[in-house]
Design a protein around this motif. Structure first.
Motif, PDB file in Angstrom:
ATOM      1  N   PHE A 288       0.831  -1.205   0.000  1.00 39.93           N
ATOM      2  CA  PHE A 288       0.000   0.000   0.000  1.00 39.93           C
ATOM      3  C   PHE A 288       0.871   1.263   0.000  1.00 39.93           C
ATOM      4  O   PHE A 288       0.614   2.214  -0.748  1.00 39.93           O
ATOM      5  CB  PHE A 288      -0.929   0.003   1.220  1.00 39.93           C
ATOM      6  N   SER A 289       1.922   1.262   0.824  1.00 37.02           N
ATOM      7  CA  SER A 289       2.806   2.431   0.905  1.00 37.02           C
ATOM      8  C   SER A 289       3.486   2.703  -0.429  1.00 37.02           C
ATOM      9  O   SER A 289       3.623   3.859  -0.858  1.00 37.02           O
ATOM     10  CB  SER A 289       3.864   2.218   1.985  1.00 37.02           C
ATOM     11  N   GLN A 290       3.914   1.632  -1.120  1.00 35.66           N
ATOM     12  CA  GLN A 290       4.542   1.798  -2.430  1.00 35.66           C
ATOM     13  C   GLN A 290       3.584   2.440  -3.424  1.00 35.66           C
ATOM     14  O   GLN A 290       3.955   3.370  -4.150  1.00 35.66           O
ATOM     15  CB  GLN A 290       5.010   0.432  -2.966  1.00 35.66           C
ATOM     16  N   CYS A 291       2.354   1.945  -3.457  1.00 34.26           N
ATOM     17  CA  CYS A 291       1.353   2.492  -4.385  1.00 34.26           C
ATOM     18  C   CYS A 291       0.964   3.917  -4.016  1.00 34.26           C
ATOM     19  O   CYS A 291       0.742   4.756  -4.900  1.00 34.26           O
ATOM     20  CB  CYS A 291       0.110   1.597  -4.393  1.00 34.26           C
ATOM     21  N   LEU A 292       0.900   4.195  -2.720  1.00 36.41           N
ATOM     22  CA  LEU A 292       0.523   5.537  -2.283  1.00 36.41           C
ATOM     23  C   LEU A 292       1.550   6.572  -2.753  1.00 36.41           C
ATOM     24  O   LEU A 292       1.186   7.655  -3.220  1.00 36.41           O
ATOM     25  CB  LEU A 292       0.374   5.573  -0.764  1.00 36.41           C
ATOM     26  N   LYS A 293       2.820   6.235  -2.633  1.00 36.18           N
ATOM     27  CA  LYS A 293       3.871   7.154  -3.080  1.00 36.18           C
ATOM     28  C   LYS A 293       3.751   7.441  -4.572  1.00 36.18           C
ATOM     29  O   LYS A 293       3.894   8.580  -5.021  1.00 36.18           O
ATOM     30  CB  LYS A 293       5.250   6.567  -2.771  1.00 36.18           C
ATOM     31  N   SER A 397     -16.297   1.534  11.117  1.00 32.77           N
ATOM     32  CA  SER A 397     -16.052   2.978  11.255  1.00 32.77           C
ATOM     33  C   SER A 397     -14.998   3.360  10.211  1.00 32.77           C
ATOM     34  O   SER A 397     -14.025   2.617   9.984  1.00 32.77           O
ATOM     35  CB  SER A 397     -15.547   3.296  12.658  1.00 32.77           C
ATOM     36  N   ILE A 398     -15.192   4.541   9.605  1.00 34.46           N
ATOM     37  CA  ILE A 398     -14.314   4.938   8.494  1.00 34.46           C
ATOM     38  C   ILE A 398     -13.804   6.350   8.731  1.00 34.46           C
ATOM     39  O   ILE A 398     -14.580   7.263   9.062  1.00 34.46           O
ATOM     40  CB  ILE A 398     -15.065   4.886   7.144  1.00 34.46           C
ATOM     41  N   GLY A 399     -12.475   6.530   8.546  1.00 39.36           N
ATOM     42  CA  GLY A 399     -11.883   7.864   8.590  1.00 39.36           C
ATOM     43  C   GLY A 399     -11.335   8.203   7.211  1.00 39.36           C
ATOM     44  O   GLY A 399     -10.720   7.351   6.549  1.00 39.36           O
ATOM     45  N   ILE A 400     -11.557   9.468   6.786  1.00 38.94           N
ATOM     46  CA  ILE A 400     -11.192   9.857   5.413  1.00 38.94           C
ATOM     47  C   ILE A 400     -10.273  11.069   5.454  1.00 38.94           C
ATOM     48  O   ILE A 400     -10.550  12.045   6.155  1.00 38.94           O
ATOM     49  CB  ILE A 400     -12.453  10.187   4.587  1.00 38.94           C
ATOM     50  N   SER A 401      -9.160  10.990   4.690  1.00 37.37           N
ATOM     51  CA  SER A 401      -8.277  12.159   4.548  1.00 37.37           C
ATOM     52  C   SER A 401      -8.028  12.402   3.072  1.00 37.37           C
ATOM     53  O   SER A 401      -8.203  11.509   2.230  1.00 37.37           O
ATOM     54  CB  SER A 401      -6.940  11.922   5.272  1.00 37.37           C
ATOM     55  N   PHE A 402      -7.624  13.655   2.753  1.00 34.65           N
ATOM     56  CA  PHE A 402      -7.372  14.048   1.361  1.00 34.65           C
ATOM     57  C   PHE A 402      -5.933  14.522   1.176  1.00 34.65           C
ATOM     58  O   PHE A 402      -5.340  15.141   2.065  1.00 34.65           O
ATOM     59  CB  PHE A 402      -8.316  15.177   0.942  1.00 34.65           C
ATOM     60  N   TYR A 403      -5.428  14.233  -0.016  1.00 31.36           N
ATOM     61  CA  TYR A 403      -4.143  14.775  -0.431  1.00 31.36           C
ATOM     62  C   TYR A 403      -4.454  15.768  -1.546  1.00 31.36           C
ATOM     63  O   TYR A 403      -4.496  15.428  -2.725  1.00 31.36           O
ATOM     64  CB  TYR A 403      -3.243  13.642  -0.932  1.00 31.36           C
ATOM     65  N   ASN A 404      -4.669  17.011  -1.129  1.00 30.02           N
ATOM     66  CA  ASN A 404      -5.049  18.013  -2.129  1.00 30.02           C
ATOM     67  C   ASN A 404      -4.223  19.281  -2.050  1.00 30.02           C
ATOM     68  O   ASN A 404      -4.353  20.163  -2.894  1.00 30.02           O
ATOM     69  CB  ASN A 404      -6.540  18.351  -2.014  1.00 30.02           C
ATOM     70  N   GLN A 405      -3.367  19.377  -1.057  1.00 36.79           N
ATOM     71  CA  GLN A 405      -2.493  20.548  -0.984  1.00 36.79           C
ATOM     72  C   GLN A 405      -1.131  20.262  -1.614  1.00 36.79           C
ATOM     73  O   GLN A 405      -0.347  21.169  -1.839  1.00 36.79           O
ATOM     74  CB  GLN A 405      -2.302  20.964   0.483  1.00 36.79           C
ATOM     75  N   PHE A 406      -0.873  18.959  -1.848  1.00 35.02           N
ATOM     76  CA  PHE A 406       0.360  18.530  -2.501  1.00 35.02           C
ATOM     77  C   PHE A 406       1.613  18.940  -1.724  1.00 35.02           C
ATOM     78  O   PHE A 406       2.649  19.217  -2.275  1.00 35.02           O
ATOM     79  CB  PHE A 406       0.437  19.049  -3.946  1.00 35.02           C
ATOM     80  N   ASP A 407       1.448  18.997  -0.408  1.00 37.89           N
ATOM     81  CA  ASP A 407       2.614  19.328   0.413  1.00 37.89           C
ATOM     82  C   ASP A 407       2.726  18.391   1.615  1.00 37.89           C
ATOM     83  O   ASP A 407       3.683  18.465   2.364  1.00 37.89           O
ATOM     84  CB  ASP A 407       2.561  20.775   0.884  1.00 37.89           C
ATOM     85  N   SER A 408       1.746  17.505   1.816  1.00 33.99           N
ATOM     86  CA  SER A 408       1.790  16.590   2.960  1.00 33.99           C
ATOM     87  C   SER A 408       2.525  15.311   2.574  1.00 33.99           C
ATOM     88  O   SER A 408       2.637  14.956   1.408  1.00 33.99           O
ATOM     89  CB  SER A 408       0.373  16.257   3.431  1.00 33.99           C
ATOM     90  N   GLU A 409       3.003  14.592   3.577  1.00 31.14           N
ATOM     91  CA  GLU A 409       3.738  13.360   3.341  1.00 31.14           C
ATOM     92  C   GLU A 409       2.820  12.159   3.490  1.00 31.14           C
ATOM     93  O   GLU A 409       1.685  12.261   3.959  1.00 31.14           O
ATOM     94  CB  GLU A 409       4.895  13.255   4.333  1.00 31.14           C
ATOM     95  N   GLU A 410       3.360  10.996   3.116  1.00 25.83           N
ATOM     96  CA  GLU A 410       2.597   9.752   3.190  1.00 25.83           C
ATOM     97  C   GLU A 410       2.106   9.492   4.613  1.00 25.83           C
ATOM     98  O   GLU A 410       0.928   9.183   4.835  1.00 25.83           O
ATOM     99  CB  GLU A 410       3.495   8.595   2.709  1.00 25.83           C
ATOM    100  N   LYS A 411       3.006   9.639   5.587  1.00 26.24           N
ATOM    101  CA  LYS A 411       2.620   9.347   6.974  1.00 26.24           C
ATOM    102  C   LYS A 411       1.570  10.333   7.485  1.00 26.24           C
ATOM    103  O   LYS A 411       0.760   9.999   8.351  1.00 26.24           O
ATOM    104  CB  LYS A 411       3.849   9.355   7.870  1.00 26.24           C
ATOM    105  N   THR A 412       1.568  11.538   6.916  1.00 27.35           N
ATOM    106  CA  THR A 412       0.557  12.533   7.323  1.00 27.35           C
ATOM    107  C   THR A 412      -0.819  12.101   6.867  1.00 27.35           C
ATOM    108  O   THR A 412      -1.819  12.237   7.595  1.00 27.35           O
ATOM    109  CB  THR A 412       0.903  13.912   6.747  1.00 27.35           C
ATOM    110  N   LEU A 413      -0.890  11.570   5.646  1.00 30.50           N
ATOM    111  CA  LEU A 413      -2.172  11.071   5.124  1.00 30.50           C
ATOM    112  C   LEU A 413      -2.709   9.948   6.015  1.00 30.50           C
ATOM    113  O   LEU A 413      -3.892   9.908   6.341  1.00 30.50           O
ATOM    114  CB  LEU A 413      -1.997  10.556   3.695  1.00 30.50           C
ATOM    115  N   PHE A 414      -1.818   9.023   6.380  1.00 31.33           N
ATOM    116  CA  PHE A 414      -2.214   7.938   7.284  1.00 31.33           C
ATOM    117  C   PHE A 414      -2.705   8.487   8.617  1.00 31.33           C
ATOM    118  O   PHE A 414      -3.747   8.086   9.148  1.00 31.33           O
ATOM    119  CB  PHE A 414      -1.014   7.004   7.542  1.00 31.33           C
ATOM    120  N   LYS A 415      -1.946   9.402   9.165  1.00 30.04           N
ATOM    121  CA  LYS A 415      -2.279   9.974  10.475  1.00 30.04           C
ATOM    122  C   LYS A 415      -3.621  10.684  10.448  1.00 30.04           C
ATOM    123  O   LYS A 415      -4.459  10.517  11.354  1.00 30.04           O
ATOM    124  CB  LYS A 415      -1.179  10.942  10.897  1.00 30.04           C
ATOM    125  N   ASN A 416      -3.845  11.473   9.389  1.00 32.32           N
ATOM    126  CA  ASN A 416      -5.105  12.228   9.277  1.00 32.32           C
ATOM    127  C   ASN A 416      -6.301  11.290   9.136  1.00 32.32           C
ATOM    128  O   ASN A 416      -7.371  11.524   9.710  1.00 32.32           O
ATOM    129  CB  ASN A 416      -5.045  13.186   8.096  1.00 32.32           C
TER     130      ASN A 416
END
Length: 441
Positions: A288-293, A397-416
């Motif tokens: 998953f981490s490889q694909c996310l990057k 239960s589901i938590g949702i985060s977005f990568y739309n500022q193009f400045d966050s890192e992979e671990k930040t997406l997971f954390k959010n």
């Protein structure tokens, strides 16, 4: 003056015998007697030495002075020359006595030319036989043939697929392993130039290998794919070596393929195991981490939204405690299948541990699409569950985060996504929450 001098030489028997005795070829002048018997009248020294003949041999029937096997061959050939009334040439092999052996086998190879001599009445009176020793030449040819036979034996005994090609890059020969594994013979490939066992995506690499071979380089240990007659892809470790002609000019090449298909399958299986969850068969955290990057880089270029879902099974510990871990495992497998059916084909579902799952949702044009997806997931999980004849209620239960500022890192997406998941649990579970900086901060 010249004619007179030549005539004088011909009238000198001593000079004549000196000349023929110094010849390396054997000279036999045989008289054909009125009763059709044959007798020698002139033999040079090499001819006499061959059969151990002496001056007493002259005038006697040749069957009395020659070995029986030699006599019958010679008589037959002499009769053939007389009948045809022209010179004949033939080759023969004889076994000589140990005293006369010139090689380890006691075999001499001869090339004989027999010329019949006729008188004015058309009667054959003499036969002139000039015999040349071809032993050295034939032994060299035989040795070359033995080497060829040995090489062919090796060529066809090795387990590796091998073939040669000429300077026009046409296949010249293939070994038995080639025929067995790839299914074609050399004549098939020569007759039908449309036959190709090279996949399209390997042709450019092959072109580079051949260019290196043309420059005298040996190319070793390159992984290649080849298509046999059966159509099922075979993986090889290929080596490419140049061949040269007798002048030292490049004349083609030889290729050896070691079949590594089983090893390749094993390696692929290991990779599969390393990147997939053994219970559900879905990708694991590493994959998953490889694909996310990769998708994050794509999102930077496309300016499209990218979303990550973090979800788990509500009260999963209680399910394990109540029904046992075997049923708990079946719940995890069914959960993964249902979620997969609810998301898009190009979305990426992974199990990252326990009852924790993540979903990578790339190429979003608007945020509302994730709400629709979360609703579909909740709906598919709400259908009746029967595991091992047990009715079980499953929610998530589901938590949702977005990568739309193009400045966050992979671990930040997971954390959010995890923070949003925690918020969903605080709100009573069986719901989804979207990460909000101010609300979750």
């Amino acid at each position: 003056m010249v004619e007179k001098y030549s005539l004088e030489i011909l009238n000198r028997p001593d000079l004549f015998y000196q000349l023929i005795n110094n010849m390396t070829d054997l000279v036999f002048l045989t008289k054909v007697n009125q009763d059709k018997s044959l007798s020698y009248v002139i033999l040079n020294k090499p001819a006499k030495d061959l059969y151990g003949l002496t001056n007493e041999s002259f005038g006697r029937p040749i069957e009395e002075v020659l070995p029986s096997n030699a006599y019958h061959i010679i008589k037959r050939k002499y009769e053939e020359a007389i009948e045809k009334k022209q010179p004949i040439k033939y080759e023969d092999m004889v076994i000589v006595s140990p005293l006369l052996q010139t090689n380890n086998h006691g075999i001499i190879y001869w090339e004989s030319t027999i010329t019949p001599v006729f008188n004015q009445d058309g009667v054959c009176t003499h036969l002139l036989a000039i015999v040349r020793n071809l032993t050295e030449q034939r032994e060299k040819e035989n040795e070359i043939q033995r080497i060829k036979d040995r090489l062919e034996l090796v060529w066809n005994s090795v387990a590796d697929v091998m073939f040669t090609f000429d300077k026009n890059e046409d296949i010249v020969s293939v070994n038995k392993a080639f025929e067995k594994l790839l299914g074609w013979k050399a004549e098939d490939l020569v007759k039908d130039k449309s036959i190709s066992f090279i996949p399209e995506d390997d042709k450019e690499d092959l072109r580079k290998f051949i260019e290196r071979v043309k420059n005298g380089e040996t190319v070793t240990s390159h992984e290649v794919k080849r298509i046999p007659k059966s159509g099922e892809m075979i993986y090889f470790l290929g080596s490419f070596s140049p061949l040269y002609d007798q002048n030292g000019d490049w004349d083609g090449g030889v290729v050896a393929y070691k079949n590594i298909t089983e090893r390749k399958k094993y390696e692929d299986k290991l990779k599969e195991l390393a990147l997939h969850d053994p219970l559900t068969g879905f990708p694991n955290r590493t994959y998953f981490s490889q694909c996310l990057k990769i998708e994050m880089e794509k999102a930077k270029l496309s300016k499209l939204l990218l979303s990550v879902f973090a979800l788990d099974i509500d009260h999963f510990k209680e399910i394990n405690d109540t029904y046992g871990h075997d049923i708990g495992d079946e719940v995890l497998k069914e959960f993964a299948k249902r979620v997969k059916r609810a998301i898009r084909k190009n979305d990426f579902l992974a199990r990252i541990g326990g009852d924790e799952f993540v979903i990578l949702i790339p190429e979003l044009t608007e945020k509302t699409k994730v709400v629709e997806m979360a609703d579909r997931i909740q709906q598919c999980l709400g259908d009746e569950w029967i595991i091992a004849n047990e009715k079980i209620k499953i929610t998530s239960s589901i938590g949702i985060s977005f990568y739309n500022q193009f400045d966050s890192e992979e671990k930040t997406l997971f954390k959010n996504a995890d923070l949003a998941l925690y918020e969903a649990k605080k709100k009573g579970r069986n719901n989804y929450q979207i990460y909000n900086d101010q609300k979750n901060g």
